[in-house]
Scaffold this active site. Structure first.
Site, short mmCIF file in Angstrom:
data_model
loop_
_atom_site.label_atom_id
_atom_site.label_comp_id
_atom_site.label_asym_id
_atom_site.label_seq_id
_atom_site.Cartn_x
_atom_site.Cartn_y
_atom_site.Cartn_z
N SER A 28 -22.62 23.54 19.35
CA SER A 28 -22.51 22.31 18.56
C SER A 28 -23.60 21.32 18.93
O SER A 28 -23.66 20.22 18.37
CB SER A 28 -21.13 21.67 18.76
OG SER A 28 -20.86 21.48 20.13
N SER A 282 -39.86 4.88 -14.21
CA SER A 282 -39.95 6.25 -14.68
C SER A 282 -41.40 6.68 -14.66
O SER A 282 -42.29 5.87 -14.96
CB SER A 282 -39.40 6.35 -16.10
OG SER A 282 -39.91 7.49 -16.74
N LYS A 288 -39.30 1.67 -18.46
CA LYS A 288 -38.00 1.86 -17.80
C LYS A 288 -37.89 1.17 -16.46
O LYS A 288 -38.83 1.11 -15.69
CB LYS A 288 -37.76 3.35 -17.60
CG LYS A 288 -37.57 4.11 -18.90
CD LYS A 288 -36.13 4.30 -19.26
CE LYS A 288 -35.50 5.33 -18.37
NZ LYS A 288 -34.15 5.63 -18.76
N GLN A 327 -14.10 21.65 16.56
CA GLN A 327 -15.53 21.34 16.69
C GLN A 327 -16.15 21.09 15.31
O GLN A 327 -17.20 20.47 15.20
CB GLN A 327 -16.24 22.51 17.39
CG GLN A 327 -17.72 22.33 17.59
CD GLN A 327 -18.29 23.37 18.54
OE1 GLN A 327 -18.05 23.32 19.73
NE2 GLN A 327 -19.02 24.34 18.00
N LYS A 330 -17.03 17.09 13.37
CA LYS A 330 -18.03 16.02 13.54
C LYS A 330 -19.05 15.86 12.42
O LYS A 330 -19.30 14.75 11.96
CB LYS A 330 -18.78 16.23 14.85
CG LYS A 330 -17.86 16.07 16.05
CD LYS A 330 -18.53 16.45 17.34
CE LYS A 330 -17.49 16.81 18.36
NZ LYS A 330 -16.73 18.04 18.01
N1 ARG Z 1 -18.07 21.38 21.68
C1 ARG Z 1 -16.63 21.32 21.74
C2 ARG Z 1 -16.13 20.51 20.53
O1 ARG Z 1 -16.90 19.88 19.89
C3 ARG Z 1 -16.20 20.66 22.99
C4 ARG Z 1 -14.85 21.04 23.47
C5 ARG Z 1 -14.83 22.42 23.93
N2 ARG Z 1 -13.57 22.77 24.51
C6 ARG Z 1 -13.21 24.03 24.73
N3 ARG Z 1 -12.04 24.22 25.22
N4 ARG Z 1 -13.97 25.03 24.41
O2 ARG Z 1 -14.97 20.53 20.20
#
Ligand code: ARG
Length: 462
Positions: A28, A282, A288, A327, A330
């Site tokens: 990640s 444009s 425009k 994960q 985000k």
């Molecule tokens: N990169 C992980 C996330 O964003 C961090 C937590 C990882 N925890 C684990 N038990 N593998 O969620």
């Protein structure tokens, strides 16, 4: 000895490193590096607490806290080498800390887990977004108040079904959006207050046997208190969902206003002129001037709803506590937050710069028999007709005006009396749009006095 390529953080029981595809799906770091500052703040608070509770020595804590600042400045200066093999921001930072300070780095991860660490980092990040959204909303509300104040008594058509309904004031229309963004502001504040509990120290899921002080880390990180259940603390992502749902409603409001600006800035309406700073041209049609910012704000709502739905789907049905599914929380929140802040700023800029065309608004205000309701109300008030009958009489007068190709105030008294004999000259006093809006004195109505009272109330609040 384990294979040299196995993970240095958890490779103890592993004989071989991961397949390249495993590394690719698992990592990640490509996105969670955005939480570097939060990760380091959390680790610094944790290290200070470990020393205060006697779990690690003061000198180790000191080395860790200073080393983390070095790592932070490397990241901020773009000198940091992020490694996919180290999976995420937490392990990247810790591995670099080891290179910088050596052995004490290994003591930082005492009494915590990446599960409470990631929940803490992400909460701190999302909390900043609530704060940014609050500032963005306040700025937009202030820009709307300035527009409302300038045109508190400017008349314009009010619409239902996008058909002219009754005259309203420009200020009243602007203040409708102030109410909407004001509710968004209150949702942001509510959600921020609710989410402000620290997951740190929940450890992997069960808490820890070390004598940690969760109140101390909570305070150091600006949380109101530690989260009260360790299982919930590591598996909760409500704060991100509340951010996204709040952002979705706000983006919906932005899109409605954006749509009005697109319509209003067209040659057919000319209610507003958008500034050059917030328009584009444009490449082929020289005449425009396009409301691109408004169109993009109208469209941004799509990705924000998408993020909300996406994270709801990720979280749905997950057993307690942490699962790696989480994960996937985000990237969409990052994107939605960026989109929302940009949309709020662009809307604020457009509102500040735009010119309401008082004459076009006024000309349109009287069109479409917009004072028909005032005529019906006059028949009730002065002639004592039941409203249903007054509605019928007025309908006949509208039909007459329509067939003559004129507006209601252009009918003669004879015309009027041919529909209802008791109508007097006095009726013409209610057929102007100014009288119409001035008469809407009910609380929250469009009369300029009412609008000014609401502007005053809001100015005291923001
Ligand atoms: N990169 C992980 C996330 O964003 C961090 C937590 C990882 N925890 C684990 N038990 N593998 O969620």
């Amino acid at each position: 000895m384990t294979d040299q390529s196995s993970n240095q953080m958890w490779g103890g029981r592993f004989a071989a490193g991961p397949d390249a595809i495993m590394e690719a799906i698992n990592a990640s770091i490509g996105f969670d590096q955005r939480m570097a500052a939060q990760d380091i703040a959390g680790s610094r608070a944790h290290a200070a607490m470990l020393a205060a509770t006697g779990v690690i020595t003061d000198s180790d804590a000191q080395a860790i806290r200073e080393g983390l600042l070095t790592v932070l400045s490397e990241i901020q200066n773009g000198e940091f080498q992020f490694s996919t093999a180290l999976e995420d921001i937490h392990m990247n930072v810790e591995a670099r800390l080891k290179e910088v300070i050596g052995e004490p780095a290994g003591r930082l991860h005492t009494g915590r887990s990446r599960n409470d660490q990631v929940a803490t980092d992400f909460k701190l990040w999302v909390r900043d977004q609530f704060d940014a959204a609050e500032s963005g909303l306040l700025a937009l509300i202030r820009a709307l108040l300035a527009q409302a104040e300038a045109g508190a008594d400017w008349v314009m058509p009010g619409f239902t079904h996008l058909q002219v309904a009754q005259p309203v004031t420009w200020g009243h229309h602007m203040m409708a959006y102030v109410e909407m963004f004001g509710r968004d502001l209150s949702r942001v504040r509510d959600a921020r207050a609710r989410m402000n509990e620290s997951p740190l120290g929940a450890a992997a899921l069960a808490g820890t046997s070390f004598p940690i002080d969760r109140v101390m880390t909570a305070e150091a990180l600006g949380f109101d208190r530690p989260a009260a259940n360790s299982l919930d603390a590591v598996s909760d992502r409500d704060f991100a969902l509340e951010f996204l749902s709040t952002a979705s409603i706000c983006a919906m409001h932005l899109s409605r206003f954006a749509e009005e600006l697109v319509i209003w800035s067209s040659a057919q309406f000319r209610f507003v002129t958008l500034s050059d700073r917030f328009s584009t041209g444009s490449s082929i049609m020289p005449q425009k001037k396009n409301p691109d910012a408004a169109e993009l704000i109208r469209a941004k709502v799509g990705r924000i709803y998408g993020a909300n739905t996406g994270l709801m789907m990720v979280m749905k049905g997950l057993p307690l506590t942490y699962s790696k599914d989480m994960q996937e929380d985000k990237e969409q929140v990052f994107d939605a937050a960026d989109s929302l802040m940009l949309a709020l700023a662009a809307m604020e800029g457009m509102v500040k710069d735009m010119t309401a065309n008082r004459d076009s608004l006024a000309a349109a205000a009287g069109s479409g028999f917009s004072t028909a309701t005032d005529l019906a109300d006059w028949l009730v008030r002065v002639l004592g007709l039941p409203f249903r009958d007054a509605h019928h009489v007025t309908g006949s007068l509208v039909a007459m005006a329509e067939s003559k190709g004129c507006d209601l105030p252009d009918l003669s008294l004879d015309d009027m009396q041919s529909v209802h004999a008791d109508i007097t000259d006095d009726v013409f006093s209610v057929l102007t749009v100014e009288n119409s809006v001035n008469s809407r004195q009910s609380y929250g109505g469009t009369a300029p006095d009412q609008v000014r009272a609401q502007i005053k109330r809001w100015k005291a609040l923001v």
